[in-house]
Design an enzyme around this catalytic site. Sequence first.
Site, mmCIF file in Angstrom:
data_model
loop_
_atom_site.group_PDB
_atom_site.id
_atom_site.type_symbol
_atom_site.label_atom_id
_atom_site.label_comp_id
_atom_site.label_asym_id
_atom_site.label_seq_id
_atom_site.Cartn_x
_atom_site.Cartn_y
_atom_site.Cartn_z
ATOM 1 N N ILE A 288 0.793 -1.185 0.051
ATOM 2 C CA ILE A 288 0.008 -0.097 -0.070
ATOM 3 C C ILE A 288 0.955 1.387 -0.046
ATOM 4 O O ILE A 288 0.602 2.190 -0.734
ATOM 5 C CB ILE A 288 -1.061 -0.018 1.194
ATOM 6 C CG1 ILE A 288 -1.829 -1.152 1.161
ATOM 7 C CG2 ILE A 288 -1.612 1.347 1.310
ATOM 8 C CD1 ILE A 288 -2.787 -1.083 -0.130
ATOM 9 N N LYS A 405 -10.724 -4.913 9.732
ATOM 10 C CA LYS A 405 -10.584 -5.731 10.922
ATOM 11 C C LYS A 405 -10.504 -4.949 12.393
ATOM 12 O O LYS A 405 -10.480 -5.757 13.174
ATOM 13 C CB LYS A 405 -9.305 -6.792 10.661
ATOM 14 C CG LYS A 405 -9.170 -7.636 9.499
ATOM 15 C CD LYS A 405 -7.968 -8.230 9.220
ATOM 16 C CE LYS A 405 -8.179 -9.196 8.105
ATOM 17 N NZ LYS A 405 -8.517 -8.561 6.703
#
Length: 606
Positions: A288, A405
């Site tokens: 990322i 998450k």
Amino acid sequence: MTYQKRVPLLMLLDSVIVLFSIYVGYFILHPYSNFYSSKLLLVSSLILLVSHHIFAFRYRLYHKAWEYASVGELVTITKAVTFSIVTAAVAQLVGVGQVHIRVLFLTWMLHMLLIGGSRFSWRMYRDRYIKTRNKKARTLIVGAGAGGTTVTRQLLHNNDVELDPVAFVDDDPRKYMLEMYGIKVCGTITDIPKIVKEKRIENIIIAIPSLSKKEVRRIYEICAKTEVEIKIMPLLEDVMTGKIEVSALRNVEVEDLLGREPVELDISSISESITGEKVLVTGAGGSIGSEICRQICKFTPKEIILLGHGEFSIYNIDMELRQEYGEHIGIIPVIADVQDRDKIMEVMEQYRPSVVYHAAAHKHVPLMEANPKEAIKNNIFGTKNVAEAAEAFAVDTFVLVSTDKAVNPPNVMGATKRIAEMIIQNMAKESSTKFVAVRFGNVLGSRGSVIPLFKRQIAAGGPVTITHPDMTRYFMTIPEASRLVIQAGTLAHGGEVFVLDMGEPVKISDLAKNLISLSGFTEEEIGIKYTGIRPGEKMYEELLNENEIQKEQIFPKIHIGKAEPVGASELYHFINTLEHVPLEQVKGMIVEVANSKPKRVVQLIK
């Protein structure tokens, strides 16, 4: 054939055609008119011959690649022949005072027929004989619009490509049985399996670049029933601007089958916040982080500071960006660990960035279950260090890369990310720095994600391992995730948790089946093995819990969550106690705090 040989040969051929045309025209009309003398015929022939070669060179008739001849070349022939006939007519008018129109018109017709025929016959020979001799793969083109016809024309013209288009399919009923470049539209997309069998198709090209992801998936599922190789063409803008080449055709990737459209971003607002500014990215060598760097560099910041712990990964992104942007952007690689508070403060003081993207984190769920202290040090204390350094040195915007998450986390990784969100939410209340977090789901192709794992398992002959047949996850591509992070920085007022509307979650088992099919195998050949849910894993992920849901979108497909942080005093007191909590207790404690209301956190601390 070389240029030196081709031009004299074409000139000789044209000379024969010119002389043949005028003499045949004369003899055809001779019984009906005796006005043509031998001297006039000879002079007219010489003038026509010379003028033809002059205009042939003027319009580059001898420089054309006639194996690619089309309407444009026919127009060129028409101009050269017509002007040479007009020149001969003018010469007749000046020399004898009259123009013998019938002879010249018949000569023009023969001239056009023979010159054009000689050129286009080479293309027919090439298309039919040479192509057959090379035994190209018989190819079905899905889509008879601009994209399909563009691909078809290039396949027909490029003898080096081993694909021979033999049929179209298109859902437009007006195109049924029409022919483009001599190739017929044989049916609709649902007819693909039948046409593949009838036409002995070996390759399929999906050539409708304007398709949505859902339509691509529908077409792919139909094509996959045929068990032939499937390719897809690039974006529509590349087709319309002429950038498309046959070599740009690519295999269908799993990203094409996600079934949702990527987020469109506000480029102007991103440009305003980044162009000419200093930007720091932590975790810049990761999947990322490195893509965030690539996307940022497109907006020409003044400097980009690449901060990361891994020497080789920072070296790679540094070299890549220098090669493409080094002349216009200051690119500064920094090897540092976000857990090293003094070093982070030193970096922030030295470079004084105006925007910070914090992508450094431990993210692998089972590994962090086994190593909870490391997750706490990197994801909580590392985030705290970078955020406090950003505030201390007046950074304008701080963007935390978070995860789905962090919602109702049953595992250490998710819990540490939720606490990291709480840290920046609390800091946003009092700080002049705009602190925000961005949540998104799993990222296709990132290090440690399922796609690279599945590819390795398929390459090894299988089986592909999945924890549970009903396990679902949200997915997005690396570029899309990175763009969302950058967009969030422009939308921030401080304290928000931005969440992407990621559509419907995807079954991991469906993802595996698609990847097996895309790799050219069947489930019988590779196989799928279910191994059971691992420690800390959830059957499905959430982007917002029921208390955080806010229906209104602040930007197309982007929501702001109403995540409630624990109060600053309680939160920091809890964080400080973590260093002294025994390992066997820390896991349960951190998960409970991440899921608890503020009052419950106070009870836990006491």
